[in-house]
Design an enzyme around this catalytic site. Structure first.
Site, mmCIF file in Angstrom:
data_model
loop_
_atom_site.group_PDB
_atom_site.id
_atom_site.type_symbol
_atom_site.label_atom_id
_atom_site.label_comp_id
_atom_site.label_asym_id
_atom_site.label_seq_id
_atom_site.Cartn_x
_atom_site.Cartn_y
_atom_site.Cartn_z
ATOM 1 N N ALA A 259 0.798 2.536 -3.792
ATOM 2 C CA ALA A 259 0.872 1.537 -3.294
ATOM 3 C C ALA A 259 0.114 2.062 -1.902
ATOM 4 O O ALA A 259 -0.330 0.932 -0.681
ATOM 5 C CB ALA A 259 2.309 1.813 -2.803
ATOM 6 N N ARG B 267 -5.747 2.583 0.216
ATOM 7 C CA ARG B 267 -6.850 1.748 0.553
ATOM 8 C C ARG B 267 -6.428 0.136 -0.102
ATOM 9 O O ARG B 267 -6.081 -0.884 0.504
ATOM 10 C CB ARG B 267 -8.442 1.799 0.907
ATOM 11 C CG ARG B 267 -8.597 2.306 1.770
ATOM 12 C CD ARG B 267 -9.731 3.211 2.096
ATOM 13 N NE ARG B 267 -10.296 4.306 0.963
ATOM 14 C CZ ARG B 267 -9.659 5.356 1.379
ATOM 15 N NH1 ARG B 267 -9.638 6.035 2.468
ATOM 16 N NH2 ARG B 267 -10.064 6.413 -0.041
ATOM 17 N N MET B 268 -6.617 -0.008 -1.388
ATOM 18 C CA MET B 268 -6.727 -0.732 -2.042
ATOM 19 C C MET B 268 -5.584 -1.221 -2.301
ATOM 20 O O MET B 268 -4.476 -2.055 -2.562
ATOM 21 C CB MET B 268 -7.014 -0.464 -3.590
ATOM 22 C CG MET B 268 -8.753 -0.764 -3.065
ATOM 23 S SD MET B 268 -9.443 -2.591 -3.259
ATOM 24 C CE MET B 268 -8.619 -3.898 -4.115
ATOM 25 N N GLU C 75 3.437 5.350 -6.191
ATOM 26 C CA GLU C 75 3.005 6.832 -5.147
ATOM 27 C C GLU C 75 3.300 7.921 -6.227
ATOM 28 O O GLU C 75 4.096 7.813 -6.544
ATOM 29 C CB GLU C 75 3.110 6.467 -3.465
ATOM 30 C CG GLU C 75 2.484 6.143 -2.620
ATOM 31 C CD GLU C 75 0.677 6.807 -3.312
ATOM 32 O OE1 GLU C 75 1.253 7.112 -3.642
ATOM 33 O OE2 GLU C 75 -0.149 6.017 -2.727
ATOM 34 N N ARG C 76 2.340 8.552 -6.190
ATOM 35 C CA ARG C 76 2.320 9.831 -6.743
ATOM 36 C C ARG C 76 3.387 11.043 -6.233
ATOM 37 O O ARG C 76 3.397 10.276 -5.165
ATOM 38 C CB ARG C 76 1.404 11.155 -6.511
ATOM 39 C CG ARG C 76 0.707 10.860 -5.128
ATOM 40 C CD ARG C 76 -0.014 11.828 -4.793
ATOM 41 N NE ARG C 76 -0.646 11.504 -3.575
ATOM 42 C CZ ARG C 76 -0.174 12.471 -2.337
ATOM 43 N NH1 ARG C 76 0.293 12.888 -2.376
ATOM 44 N NH2 ARG C 76 -0.395 12.448 -1.073
ATOM 45 N N GLY D 176 -8.492 -0.946 -11.922
ATOM 46 C CA GLY D 176 -9.713 -0.698 -11.231
ATOM 47 C C GLY D 176 -10.608 0.691 -10.791
ATOM 48 O O GLY D 176 -11.184 0.968 -9.623
ATOM 49 N N GLY E 146 -15.394 -1.530 -12.948
ATOM 50 C CA GLY E 146 -15.401 -0.659 -11.700
ATOM 51 C C GLY E 146 -15.767 -2.022 -10.527
ATOM 52 O O GLY E 146 -15.651 -0.965 -9.564
ATOM 53 N N HIS F 192 -21.072 3.511 0.442
ATOM 54 C CA HIS F 192 -19.842 3.524 0.465
ATOM 55 C C HIS F 192 -18.916 4.531 2.078
ATOM 56 O O HIS F 192 -19.939 5.253 1.925
ATOM 57 C CB HIS F 192 -18.998 4.227 -0.794
ATOM 58 C CG HIS F 192 -19.084 2.636 -2.158
ATOM 59 N ND1 HIS F 192 -20.159 3.066 -2.629
ATOM 60 C CD2 HIS F 192 -17.888 1.705 -2.088
ATOM 61 C CE1 HIS F 192 -19.940 1.685 -4.115
ATOM 62 N NE2 HIS F 192 -18.749 1.233 -3.165
ATOM 63 N N LYS G 38 -14.532 7.398 0.030
ATOM 64 C CA LYS G 38 -15.002 7.876 -1.336
ATOM 65 C C LYS G 38 -15.703 8.800 -2.289
ATOM 66 O O LYS G 38 -16.414 10.061 -1.962
ATOM 67 C CB LYS G 38 -15.923 6.625 -1.630
ATOM 68 C CG LYS G 38 -16.021 6.752 -2.996
ATOM 69 C CD LYS G 38 -16.955 5.476 -3.281
ATOM 70 C CE LYS G 38 -16.772 4.110 -5.038
ATOM 71 N NZ LYS G 38 -15.795 4.739 -5.825
HETATM 72 N N1 LIG Z 1 -12.874 -1.599 -8.885
HETATM 73 C C1 LIG Z 1 -12.838 -2.452 -8.389
HETATM 74 O O1 LIG Z 1 -12.727 -3.157 -7.957
HETATM 75 C C2 LIG Z 1 -12.398 -1.300 -6.885
HETATM 76 C C3 LIG Z 1 -12.484 -0.297 -7.024
HETATM 77 N N2 LIG Z 1 -11.704 1.333 -6.206
HETATM 78 C C4 LIG Z 1 -11.501 2.466 -6.450
HETATM 79 O O2 LIG Z 1 -9.764 2.525 -7.054
HETATM 80 C C5 LIG Z 1 -9.484 3.684 -6.505
HETATM 81 C C6 LIG Z 1 -8.854 3.460 -5.400
HETATM 82 O O3 LIG Z 1 -9.693 3.582 -4.452
HETATM 83 P P1 LIG Z 1 -9.073 3.291 -2.901
HETATM 84 O O4 LIG Z 1 -8.054 2.716 -2.666
HETATM 85 O O5 LIG Z 1 -9.940 3.407 -1.380
HETATM 86 O O6 LIG Z 1 -8.307 5.014 -2.791
HETATM 87 P P2 LIG Z 1 -7.077 5.540 -1.962
HETATM 88 O O7 LIG Z 1 -7.185 7.221 -1.890
HETATM 89 O O8 LIG Z 1 -6.815 5.063 -0.787
HETATM 90 O O9 LIG Z 1 -5.800 5.306 -2.737
HETATM 91 C C7 LIG Z 1 -5.147 6.203 -4.093
HETATM 92 C C8 LIG Z 1 -3.453 5.663 -4.590
HETATM 93 O O10 LIG Z 1 -3.684 6.051 -5.017
HETATM 94 C C9 LIG Z 1 -2.497 6.892 -5.533
HETATM 95 N N3 LIG Z 1 -2.487 8.125 -6.527
HETATM 96 C C10 LIG Z 1 -2.754 9.083 -6.966
HETATM 97 N N4 LIG Z 1 -2.054 9.378 -8.075
HETATM 98 C C11 LIG Z 1 -1.248 9.083 -8.253
HETATM 99 C C12 LIG Z 1 -0.174 8.541 -9.104
HETATM 100 N N5 LIG Z 1 -0.297 9.944 -10.228
HETATM 101 N N6 LIG Z 1 0.909 7.572 -9.340
HETATM 102 C C13 LIG Z 1 0.739 7.231 -7.749
HETATM 103 N N7 LIG Z 1 0.034 6.428 -6.458
HETATM 104 C C14 LIG Z 1 -0.928 7.472 -7.684
HETATM 105 C C15 LIG Z 1 -3.136 7.926 -3.807
HETATM 106 O O11 LIG Z 1 -1.682 8.401 -3.710
HETATM 107 C C16 LIG Z 1 -3.569 7.121 -2.845
HETATM 108 O O12 LIG Z 1 -3.005 6.563 -2.095
HETATM 109 C C17 LIG Z 1 -10.893 4.608 -6.698
HETATM 110 O O13 LIG Z 1 -11.294 4.883 -8.162
HETATM 111 C C18 LIG Z 1 -12.108 3.374 -6.273
HETATM 112 O O14 LIG Z 1 -13.441 3.737 -6.192
HETATM 113 C C19 LIG Z 1 -11.820 0.421 -4.689
HETATM 114 C C20 LIG Z 1 -12.854 -0.798 -4.697
HETATM 115 C C21 LIG Z 1 -12.662 -1.230 -5.486
HETATM 116 O O1 LIG Z 2 -14.372 2.912 -3.515
HETATM 117 C C1 LIG Z 2 -14.507 2.337 -3.703
HETATM 118 O O2 LIG Z 2 -14.429 2.119 -2.151
HETATM 119 C C2 LIG Z 2 -14.640 0.815 -4.071
HETATM 120 N N1 LIG Z 2 -15.116 1.461 -5.720
HETATM 121 C C3 LIG Z 2 -15.912 0.612 -6.091
HETATM 122 C C4 LIG Z 2 -16.646 1.201 -6.993
HETATM 123 O O3 LIG Z 2 -16.507 2.556 -7.366
HETATM 124 O O4 LIG Z 2 -17.827 0.250 -7.076
HETATM 125 C C5 LIG Z 2 -15.987 -0.465 -6.337
HETATM 126 C C6 LIG Z 2 -16.654 -0.776 -4.429
HETATM 127 O O5 LIG Z 2 -17.789 -0.359 -4.526
HETATM 128 C C7 LIG Z 2 -15.461 -0.235 -3.131
#
Ligand SMILES: NC(=O)C1=CN([C@@H]2O[C@H](COP(=O)(O)OP(=O)(O)OC[C@H]3O[C@@H](n4cnc5c(N)ncnc54)[C@H](O)[C@@H]3O)[C@@H](O)[C@H]2O)C=CC1
Ligand SMILES: O=C(O)C1=N[C@H](C(=O)O)C[C@H](O)C1
Length: 269
Positions: free
Chosen positions: A12, A15-16, A37-38, A101, A126, A158, A162
């Site tokens: 929660a 960033r996402m 959250e974790r 995601g 992804g 990125h 990341k």
């Molecule tokens: N498929 C898509 O369209 C996209 C995928 N992503 C992916 O999403 C993932 C997260 O990206 P961001 O939000 O930028 O990372 P971030 O690091 O800002 O957020 C991840 C969150 O997950 C939480 N978390 C970790 N372990 C947990 C657990 N066991 N229980 C609950 N929460 C937990 C962390 O505390 C953190 O708040 C990455 O793998 C990224 O590559 C990001 C953007 C778009």
């Molecule tokens: O970690 C990110 O920020 C993003 N992750 C996804 C990826 O690994 O492709 C999607 C997007 O590009 C943003």
């Protein structure tokens, strides 16, 4: 009156996660029933809205996925691979749609999602944006139309926080290019060139990763031949595109038979 599915957002504070919470609440198409959250995170036990710096939302951030998922019809999960694997089993027990995601899975972790998909609908991509999923289709078609005189290189950029490379999107694009060519990506993938690498191998698909500042996500698929280059490009400037796609997937998944799906299924591409 139509039924609005209850949604849990995991990660929660991320960033996402924060973008997803706003997207679900603003959509009017679903209810946010819990935010996860974790364990040990500073937001646990706090009101979600206040933790996000705004007005109270009446949702307390929890670290108990089992209890949260039991109240939901869909889980939207952008966290880390180990957590997503655990959540897949719990979402399957709750018979909730699991939208994943998260990127950076090992093959072993991906294999661990399969038992859960026998009992629940998993939608994993992804990249959840419409634009990238169209780019994937275009990449497959262009790769099928060109021969190995065209070297395929995938370049992604990125933000500096990341943790995985190549990005999940780059891997989707590489997979599509390999499918277009009729080859296995694992046989032709060139990652992390450094030092005296020798000339480029014909037929290989190269990956390069840039990390810097606050870049949301940029992907080029380059087809480079003697005398000409084609570059297919997607530039994300706002994480809302991923969150909108994820919510669309959560709604699309309601009532679908158990199994593994992706955004091409959701978007009908
Ligand atoms: N498929 C898509 O369209 C996209 C995928 N992503 C992916 O999403 C993932 C997260 O990206 P961001 O939000 O930028 O990372 P971030 O690091 O800002 O957020 C991840 C969150 O997950 C939480 N978390 C970790 N372990 C947990 C657990 N066991 N229980 C609950 N929460 C937990 C962390 O505390 C953190 O708040 C990455 O793998 C990224 O590559 C990001 C953007 C778009
Ligand atoms: O970690 C990110 O920020 C993003 N992750 C996804 C990826 O690994 O492709 C999607 C997007 O590009 C943003």
């Amino acid at each position: 009156m139509t039924h609005k599915p209850g949604i849990v957002v995991t990660g929660a504070s991320g960033r996402m996660g924060q973008m997803l919470i706003r997207t679900v609440i603003d959509s009017g198409q679903a209810h946010l029933v819990a935010a996860l959250e974790r364990p040990g995170h500073g937001w646990i036990g706090r009101d979600l809205g206040e933790a996000m710096g705004g007005a109270p939302l009446g949702v307390t951030v929890t670290d108990d996925p089992l209890e949260a998922f039991a109240r939901a019809q869909a889980i939207i999960d952008f966290t880390v691979p180990a957590a997503s694997v655990e959540f897949a089993q719990l979402a399957a027990q709750a018979r909730a749609v699991h939208v994943i995601g998260t990127t950076g899975f090992t093959q072993d972790q991906l294999d661990q999602l399969k038992p859960a998909a026998r009992h629940a609908t998993i939608i994993r991509a992804g990249n959840m944006s419409l634009g990238v999923n169209l780019l994937v289709q275009l990449t497959r078609r262009v790769a099928a139309a060109l021969d190995e005189d065209f070297d395929i290189e995938i370049v992604e950029a990125h933000h500096n926080q990341k943790v995985d490379a190549p990005s999940g999107t780059a891997l989707m694009l590489g997979q599509a290019a390999a499918e277009g060519r009729g080859v296995n990506l694992s046989d032709v993938s060139d990652r992390g060139r450094d030092g005296i690498t020798g000339p480029r191998q014909r037929g290989h698909i190269g990956f390069s990763a840039i990390r810097g500042g606050d870049i949301v996500g940029e992907h080029d698929v380059m087809f480079a031949a003697a005398g000409e280059r084609i570059i297919l490009r997607h530039v994300a400037t706002d994480r809302a595109i991923f969150a909108r796609g994820a919510l669309k997937a959560a709604l699309w998944g309601q009532g679908k038979p158990p199994g593994e799906y992706d955004m091409a299924d959701v978007l009908g591409l």
